[in-house]
Design a protein around this motif. Structure first.
Motif, PDB file in Angstrom:
ATOM      1  N   ASN A 235       4.512  17.409 -55.436  1.00 16.70           N
ATOM      2  CA  ASN A 235       5.473  17.612 -54.284  1.00 16.70           C
ATOM      3  C   ASN A 235       6.739  16.500 -54.441  1.00 16.70           C
ATOM      4  N   HIS A 236       7.722  16.550 -53.487  1.00 13.38           N
ATOM      5  CA  HIS A 236       8.982  15.733 -53.506  1.00 13.38           C
ATOM      6  C   HIS A 236       8.544  14.295 -53.301  1.00 13.38           C
ATOM      7  N   GLN A 237       7.666  14.127 -52.553  1.00 14.56           N
ATOM      8  CA  GLN A 237       7.283  12.576 -52.249  1.00 14.56           C
ATOM      9  C   GLN A 237       6.584  12.017 -53.383  1.00 14.56           C
TER      10      GLN A 237
ATOM     11  N   LEU B  96       1.211  14.246 -53.938  1.00 13.36           N
ATOM     12  CA  LEU B  96       0.315  15.347 -54.016  1.00 13.36           C
ATOM     13  C   LEU B  96       0.675  15.960 -55.408  1.00 13.36           C
TER      14      LEU B  96
ATOM     15  N   ASP C 212      -4.743  14.622 -54.307  1.00 18.96           N
ATOM     16  CA  ASP C 212      -4.290  13.124 -54.055  1.00 18.96           C
ATOM     17  C   ASP C 212      -4.025  12.483 -55.372  1.00 18.96           C
TER      18      ASP C 212
ATOM     19  N   TRP D  39       6.958  23.845 -55.674  1.00 18.84           N
ATOM     20  CA  TRP D  39       7.095  23.328 -54.126  1.00 18.84           C
ATOM     21  C   TRP D  39       8.578  23.821 -53.540  1.00 18.84           C
TER      22      TRP D  39
ATOM     23  N   SER E  28      10.155  20.009 -49.054  1.00 19.64           N
ATOM     24  CA  SER E  28       9.018  20.336 -48.131  1.00 19.64           C
ATOM     25  C   SER E  28       7.716  20.250 -48.782  1.00 19.64           C
ATOM     26  N   ASN E  29       6.665  20.503 -47.983  1.00 19.25           N
ATOM     27  CA  ASN E  29       5.312  20.604 -48.561  1.00 19.25           C
ATOM     28  C   ASN E  29       4.692  21.973 -48.247  1.00 19.25           C
TER      29      ASN E  29
ATOM     30  N   LEU F 247       3.745  24.751 -50.736  1.00 22.98           N
ATOM     31  CA  LEU F 247       3.569  25.276 -51.989  1.00 22.98           C
ATOM     32  C   LEU F 247       3.506  26.538 -52.363  1.00 22.98           C
TER      33      LEU F 247
ATOM     34  N   SER G 208       0.174  26.086 -47.075  1.00 24.72           N
ATOM     35  CA  SER G 208       0.312  24.966 -46.483  1.00 24.72           C
ATOM     36  C   SER G 208      -0.702  23.765 -47.315  1.00 24.72           C
ATOM     37  N   ILE G 209      -0.548  22.561 -47.128  1.00 22.56           N
ATOM     38  CA  ILE G 209      -1.346  21.637 -47.410  1.00 22.56           C
ATOM     39  C   ILE G 209      -2.359  21.489 -46.736  1.00 22.56           C
TER      40      ILE G 209
END
Length: 351
Positions: free
Chosen positions: A118-120, A123, A136, A158, A162-163, A165, A177-178
């Motif tokens: 994900n972009h952060q 994940l 995680d 992704w 956003s989160n 998927l 959704s996560i």
């Protein structure tokens, strides 16, 4: 073991130069730049992973990778973790500073073929057969296993920034959704999807398909259209940084669709003609109007999509091109071949 030959003779014309060359023992199956461009991770089809200095080609670490073969590599957002998946059924997280394996996780199938951060960068999603798992990546902990897909998962990714998927399989794109198991939404389409690509603004999503078509959706409305006329299945897709242009393979000609305004419906695409054999890889730079295209006769060509009549520069690497990737700052292009050659080149100026 890879051999290094820095700053060898230039294979490209005077406006573009080869910075370094390395030779692996096998077909280059995946390559990935670290987010800061310091490192280039390269996997050969037999399994080993080599982390090179992006600027010099010196080997920082050689990782064992995956038994029977490594399928895909990917860095998290800050470059602190390198993830890999492979034909041993494992998801592996590596410390790129030390070359140590942080953990080895069960992917849920004999082959784990796809991964996506994900972009952060906290994940990690992985796909093995019909199974989609969410991890995680800080603790190496399984957070969620989504319900089995109706067919083998062909690709995952992704939605930008956003989160949400996304998974692609026969007959549909599914959005997850996560936080829960049930899909958020599904775009149905009766066909076999091979690859997918989100536009950078998250407004559009495209797929390359087994039936020699490209399918295109407007995410907000779910409206779709199809581009056909390709001579073979389409495995190569790339959006430019603004989301205006979508480049596609599926031919010896790279076809670029203008998706601005009302979209590509009824429009005439840009055709980049210069390869004698099928396109095997293509990629827009992260910013700007340059695109690199590659084919299985071993040729790489650079184009300015705003002035597409003739190539800026081209080079022959003597073996089919399997991988192509721009560095994060667009200063270099990494190229991998079926014969095990890895090279980093300085691209031409976009004039």
């Amino acid at each position: 073991m890879p051999g290094i030959k820095p700053h060898s003779k230039r294979l490209l014309d005077p406006t573009s130069s080869q910075r370094w060359v390395a030779h692996l023992d096998d077909h280059v199956n995946s390559l990935a730049w670290s987010p800061d461009g310091r490192w280039l991770a390269v996997a050969s089809v037999s399994g080993p992973i080599t982390i090179f200095s992006g600027s010099t080609g010196q080997v920082a670490h050689t990782l064992t990778g995956h038994g029977f073969g490594t399928c895909e590599l990917g860095w998290n957002a800050n470059g602190s973790v390198l993830a890999s998946v492979g034909q041993d059924g494992k998801v592996k997280l590596w410390n790129p500073q030390t070359g140590e394996e942080r953990c080895s996780l069960p992917g849920g199938g004999a082959w784990v073929e796809h991964l996506a951060w994900n972009h952060q960068g906290n994940l990690l999603a992985t796909a093995a057969g019909r199974k989609l798992r969410l991890w995680d990546a800080v603790e190496g902990k399984l957070l969620r296993e989504y319900p089995d897909h109706r067919s083998t998962i062909a690709d995952i990714g992704w939605k930008p920034a956003s989160n949400v998927l996304t998974s692609a399989a026969y007959g549909s794109l599914t959005f997850w959704s996560i936080d829960k198991d049930e899909p958020l939404e599904r775009f149905e389409w009766k066909g076999s999807i091979l690859t997918m690509a989100w536009s950078p603004d998250g407004k559009h999503i495209a797929t390359g398909d087994q039936d020699a078509t490209v399918h295109f959706w407007i995410f907000q409305s779910g409206e779709d259209l199809q581009m056909w006329g390709y001579p073979t299945k389409v495995r190569e897709l790339s959006w430019n940084s603004t989301g205006r242009y979508l480049a596609t393979g599926g031919s010896q000609t790279a076809t670029v669709w203008d998706c601005s305004g009302k979209g590509p419906a009824g429009s005439k695409p840009i055709e980049l003609e210069g390869h004698a054999n099928l396109i095997t890889a293509l990629a827009f730079q992260h910013k700007g109007s340059l695109i690199a295209t590659a084919s299985n006769e071993g040729k790489v060509i650079f184009w300015n999509v705003e002035r597409p009549r003739r190539p800026l520069v081209q080079a022959d690497f003597g073996s089919g091109i399997s991988q192509l990737s721009w560095s994060p700052d667009d200063q270099y292009v990494a190229i991998g071949t079926e014969g095990g050659l890895v090279t980093v080149c300085t691209p031409p100026r976009g004039k």
